[in-house]
Motif scaffolding. Structure first.
Motif, PDB file in Angstrom:
ATOM      1  N   LEU A 516       0.741  -1.317   0.410  1.00 43.29           N
ATOM      2  CA  LEU A 516      -0.140   0.031  -0.148  1.00 43.29           C
ATOM      3  C   LEU A 516       0.777   0.921  -0.092  1.00 43.29           C
ATOM      4  O   LEU A 516       1.911   1.161   1.041  1.00 43.29           O
ATOM      5  N   ILE A 517       0.456   1.893  -0.877  1.00 47.51           N
ATOM      6  CA  ILE A 517       1.139   3.855  -0.956  1.00 47.51           C
ATOM      7  C   ILE A 517      -0.061   4.658  -0.978  1.00 47.51           C
ATOM      8  O   ILE A 517      -1.188   4.905  -1.416  1.00 47.51           O
ATOM      9  N   ARG A 518      -0.459   4.971   0.383  1.00 46.62           N
ATOM     10  CA  ARG A 518      -1.174   5.685   0.729  1.00 46.62           C
ATOM     11  C   ARG A 518      -0.594   7.168   1.181  1.00 46.62           C
ATOM     12  O   ARG A 518      -0.027   7.594   1.731  1.00 46.62           O
ATOM     13  N   ASP A 525       5.579  17.500  -2.598  1.00 44.84           N
ATOM     14  CA  ASP A 525       6.550  16.328  -2.952  1.00 44.84           C
ATOM     15  C   ASP A 525       7.810  15.716  -2.560  1.00 44.84           C
ATOM     16  O   ASP A 525       8.573  16.232  -1.689  1.00 44.84           O
ATOM     17  N   GLY A 526       7.181  13.900  -3.096  1.00 49.00           N
ATOM     18  CA  GLY A 526       8.256  13.770  -2.171  1.00 49.00           C
ATOM     19  C   GLY A 526       8.617  12.979  -1.484  1.00 49.00           C
ATOM     20  O   GLY A 526       9.174  13.026  -0.747  1.00 49.00           O
ATOM     21  N   THR A 527       7.072  12.456  -0.839  1.00 53.66           N
ATOM     22  CA  THR A 527       6.716  12.380   0.720  1.00 53.66           C
ATOM     23  C   THR A 527       6.547  11.139   0.385  1.00 53.66           C
ATOM     24  O   THR A 527       7.365  10.353   1.351  1.00 53.66           O
ATOM     25  N   GLY A 528       6.086  10.517  -0.980  1.00 54.23           N
ATOM     26  CA  GLY A 528       5.864   8.897  -1.278  1.00 54.23           C
ATOM     27  C   GLY A 528       7.332   8.150  -1.574  1.00 54.23           C
ATOM     28  O   GLY A 528       7.850   7.197  -0.960  1.00 54.23           O
ATOM     29  N   LEU A 549      10.293  -3.251  -5.321  1.00 55.00           N
ATOM     30  CA  LEU A 549       8.914  -2.901  -5.525  1.00 55.00           C
ATOM     31  C   LEU A 549       7.513  -2.603  -6.237  1.00 55.00           C
ATOM     32  O   LEU A 549       6.815  -1.553  -6.395  1.00 55.00           O
ATOM     33  N   ALA A 550       7.526  -4.205  -6.132  1.00 57.51           N
ATOM     34  CA  ALA A 550       5.980  -4.358  -6.675  1.00 57.51           C
ATOM     35  C   ALA A 550       6.270  -4.216  -8.511  1.00 57.51           C
ATOM     36  O   ALA A 550       7.582  -3.575  -8.708  1.00 57.51           O
ATOM     37  N   ALA A 551       5.252  -4.726  -9.112  1.00 62.77           N
ATOM     38  CA  ALA A 551       5.008  -4.425 -10.254  1.00 62.77           C
ATOM     39  C   ALA A 551       4.942  -3.962 -11.315  1.00 62.77           C
ATOM     40  O   ALA A 551       3.340  -3.095 -10.547  1.00 62.77           O
ATOM     41  N   VAL A 552       4.865  -3.172 -12.760  1.00 64.06           N
ATOM     42  CA  VAL A 552       4.164  -2.212 -13.290  1.00 64.06           C
ATOM     43  C   VAL A 552       3.471  -2.608 -15.231  1.00 64.06           C
ATOM     44  O   VAL A 552       4.411  -3.824 -14.791  1.00 64.06           O
ATOM     45  N   PRO A 563       1.632   5.427 -15.831  1.00 60.46           N
ATOM     46  CA  PRO A 563       2.722   6.562 -15.698  1.00 60.46           C
ATOM     47  C   PRO A 563       4.004   6.908 -15.196  1.00 60.46           C
ATOM     48  O   PRO A 563       4.643   6.699 -14.497  1.00 60.46           O
ATOM     49  N   GLY A 564       2.572   7.405 -14.045  1.00 62.05           N
ATOM     50  CA  GLY A 564       2.803   8.097 -12.334  1.00 62.05           C
ATOM     51  C   GLY A 564       3.445   6.904 -11.596  1.00 62.05           C
ATOM     52  O   GLY A 564       4.491   7.210 -11.206  1.00 62.05           O
ATOM     53  N   LEU A 565       3.297   6.037 -11.629  1.00 58.32           N
ATOM     54  CA  LEU A 565       3.663   4.819 -10.634  1.00 58.32           C
ATOM     55  C   LEU A 565       5.194   4.719 -11.464  1.00 58.32           C
ATOM     56  O   LEU A 565       5.886   4.477 -10.463  1.00 58.32           O
ATOM     57  N   ARG A 566       5.188   4.072 -12.753  1.00 54.01           N
ATOM     58  CA  ARG A 566       6.676   3.643 -13.282  1.00 54.01           C
ATOM     59  C   ARG A 566       8.287   4.699 -12.920  1.00 54.01           C
ATOM     60  O   ARG A 566       8.159   4.899 -12.217  1.00 54.01           O
ATOM     61  N   ARG A 567       7.635   5.558 -13.010  1.00 57.23           N
ATOM     62  CA  ARG A 567       7.994   7.272 -12.713  1.00 57.23           C
ATOM     63  C   ARG A 567       8.753   6.970 -11.483  1.00 57.23           C
ATOM     64  O   ARG A 567      10.029   7.339 -10.941  1.00 57.23           O
ATOM     65  N   PHE A 568       7.772   7.223 -10.227  1.00 56.37           N
ATOM     66  CA  PHE A 568       7.550   6.687  -8.561  1.00 56.37           C
ATOM     67  C   PHE A 568       8.871   5.759  -8.983  1.00 56.37           C
ATOM     68  O   PHE A 568      10.277   5.719  -8.048  1.00 56.37           O
TER      69      PHE A 568
END
Length: 658
Positions: A516-518, A525-528, A549-552, A563-568
């Protein structure tokens, strides 16, 4: 006294009406038929029957045998849907006998249920009724599809085509609705629709049955009666539907009336003689055999257990609560929440999830060899009328599945890094350093969750996150639930004493995996990035060798997905490892892919996770979050600095380096 007796009298009258309606329907249809055609004499009928060749009688018997063989297979699919554990040759024989008995006597639901209950030891009365009802309803649905296709392909009248298209469209819509909503709730009763695989099998066996029965009638047509097979097939299919709906004994009346109505220009005497011969072969002969079987049911020695299958010997089903901590894949912990279980085939163990359409093995085997599980997994799925599937397996196991003849598709890429050697230095981590600086300037502090987690604040944050993202996905991705988080490593992000985000990670002996990421909508910006960096530091401190980091999504149809998850994740410069999906064939791949999309995007309600005490995570001493805020005094042990005061640790490293 009369007022007391009226309800009983009314109930009796209603019961008599129900029993007499099929006979009244048969009598009415026969009366209408007698007014439409000129009834031949017995001598004329006898002459036509005597003129039939021996090969016609034998061919009709052979077609009848094929028809009832298909009906037995139909029963087998129904047994698997209801999970009676009685799918075997004896149950199929009982199904054939029950259909032969009920179609002659009439009142299919009652007589069919009685025959199945009598012929199958171990089958309860309720199961027999459920089985008979399922067979009857699904056969009518399959027959509607067959009639629609036949009316479009062989239009006897002009109105056949639009009506046939309507029937086909209705059947397809019904199949789509049953796929999207596999359960139907009627008050306190929940009914489960057959799977798409079961529907395909039921339609196939129903088609074989109707084609064989229609062929039996066609070969019995006397000479001089020129009716093509295609015309008689579509007419017989429609007449069969009318006969089943009427519940008349043997369908007498509605069957004949429908056939004569749709074939008005043909010799009525010859057609009536063929129908009489057909009833002798297709109705009377199977019914006589069925009555003989019911007179000595001890010959069917079916047991309550499933038939012995060498591929399933040693198969064991264990709850998710017994998932071992000593495993190679931490992400398997998702079965604590998605209803999965640990399935053993001999010494090989899989994390298995059963859905209405598929039996999917998640990730790689918990232990053992994947090649030894492929065949028993297919048998296991077949017993549920489902499709076997491997989801997000590694390259090595995907290759083993392909060598076994399975269809394999690359679907994702898993981001993996090594906590023991991880560092944010270097050009590949330039973006990560920038994000971490933003988080540090915003006054964010990351702490591991205490033993008493701030569940109320976390639940409120999760609700706000779901409102922003239009809900949470499930099945292969976790959802917020207190017991579920109790088995995970959780890190909290604070700003000025307020919880602004958290992450959770599956954990096992050698690996952690991001779940989980909440983050709150206004999180800086940068909290995650700060949360995940603290988790990496914590994994390093715990001696964890691998952090996922799990899969995309990673296939040609998912170039614009997340795309945001992949960049993260790319900010951490992980190693990208391909993950695959495998099914026995490409048709199964399409259906399994659609089912996985449904399960992920339309998960059911969140259920409380059941965990043994040993599976709950262990915590560091409880520390108030305010103690880790910037500028606040901290009495944490120095060993915890890398996790809770990561920013301070980074500053000290920079000072030592300078």
């Amino acid at each position: 006294m009369q007022d007391i007796k009226l309800p009983g009298a009314a109930a009796l009258a209603l019961h008599v009406l129900r029993l007499s309606t099929p006979f009244a329907m048969a009598g009415l249809c026969l009366w209408v038929l007698s007014a439409r055609i000129v009834l031949p004499t017995a001598a004329d009928i006898g002459g036509l029957l005597g003129g039939l060749h021996l090969w016609q009688w034998l061919a009709a018997c052979g077609a009848t045998g094929i028809s009832f063989w298909a009906l037995g297979r139909y029963d087998s699919v129904a047994h698997r849907h209801l999970q009676t554990g009685l799918d075997g040759p004896e149950a199929r024989q009982a199904g054939m006998a029950a259909i032969a008995f009920s179609q002659l006597v009439g009142f299919g639901l009652l007589t069919g249920a009685y025959a199945r209950w009598r012929l199958v030891p171990g089958l309860t009365v309720m199961q027999a009724a459920q089985l008979t009802g399922l067979v009857g309803l699904t056969f009518m649905a399959a027959l509607a599809m067959i009639c629609g296709l036949a009316m479009v392909m062989f239009p006897v009248f002009a109105w056949f085509t639009p009506v046939g298209l309507l029937l086909v469209a209705t059947s397809l819509v019904g199949a789509i609705v049953s796929f999207l909503a596999p359960n139907l709730r009627l008050g306190t009763i929940t009914l489960r629709w057959p799977s798409i695989t079961a529907m395909a099998a039921l339609c196939t066996w129903a088609l074989v049955d109707v084609m064989a029965a229609g062929s039996a009638l066609w070969v019995l047509l006397p000479q001089g009666l020129d009716i093509s097979w295609s015309t008689l097939f579509v007419v017989y299919a429609m007449a069969l539907g009318a006969a089943i709906i009427s519940s008349a004994p043997g369908g007498t009346g509605p069957l004949e009336l429908t056939i004569f109505t749709l074939l008005p220009g043909h010799d009525s005497t010859g057609l009536l003689a063929a129908l009489l011969a057909f009833r002798l072969i297709y109705y009377a002969l199977p019914a006589a055999l069925a009555c003989a079987m019911m007179g000595m049911p001890h010959r069917l020695t079916t047991m309550r257990a499933p038939p012995i299958d060498p591929d399933l010997l040693g198969a064991r089903h264990s709850p998710a609560s017994l998932l071992p901590h000593q495993r190679s894949c931490a992400e398997v912990g998702i079965i604590h929440q998605n209803g999965g279980h640990v399935q053993a085939f001999g010494f090989n163990q899989l994390a298995l999830l059963d859905s209405p359409q598929i039996s999917v093995a998640l990730f790689d085997p918990l232990n053992g060899n994947i090649s030894e599980t492929l065949k028993p997994l297919r048998r296991y799925a077949r017993q549920r009328n489902a499709i076997a599937c491997l989801y997000k397996c590694s390259t090595r196991n995907a290759l083993a599945a392909r060598q076994a003849g399975w269809a394999v598709l690359r679907i994702a890429a898993e981001a993996v890094l090594c906590p023991q050697s991880f560092s944010e230095e270097g050009s590949s981590h330039r973006q990560l350093r920038r994000k971490l600086r933003h988080a540090e300037k915003s006054g964010i502090t990351v702490t591991p969750a205490p033993a008493q987690m701030p569940l109320a604040q976390m639940a409120a944050l999760d609700k706000a996150w779901q409102l922003r993202h239009r809900g949470a996905r499930g099945t292969t991705m976790g959802r917020f639930e207190a017991n579920y988080l109790a088995a995970q490593q959780v890190y909290l992000a604070w700003q000025k004493g307020h919880l602004i985000g958290f992450v959770s990670l599956h954990c096992c002996e050698t690996e952690w995996c991001l779940d989980l990421i909440r983050l709150c909508p206004k999180a800086p910006d940068g909290t995650g990035h700060a949360l995940l960096r603290a988790a990496i530091a914590g994994a390093k401190q715990e001696g964890i060798a691998r952090l996922s980091l799990a899969a995309v999504p990673d296939h040609r149809f998912a170039t614009r997905m997340d795309p945001g998850l992949r960049r993260f994740k790319a900010c951490f410069a992980p190693q990208w490892q391909p993950r695959y999906m495998a099914c026995p064939n490409w048709w199964a791949m399409v259906l399994a892919g659609l089912e996985m999309l449904r399960l992920i995007h339309r998960p059911g309600a969140v259920l409380p996770t059941v965990l043994p005490a040993a599976a709950r995570r262990t915590f560091s001493p409880t520390i108030s979050p305010t103690m880790a805020l910037p500028g606040a005094p901290s009495d944490r042990p120095e060993s915890e600095t890398a996790t809770t005061g990561w920013f301070a640790a980074r500053k000290s490293e920079e000072m030592r380096a300078s």
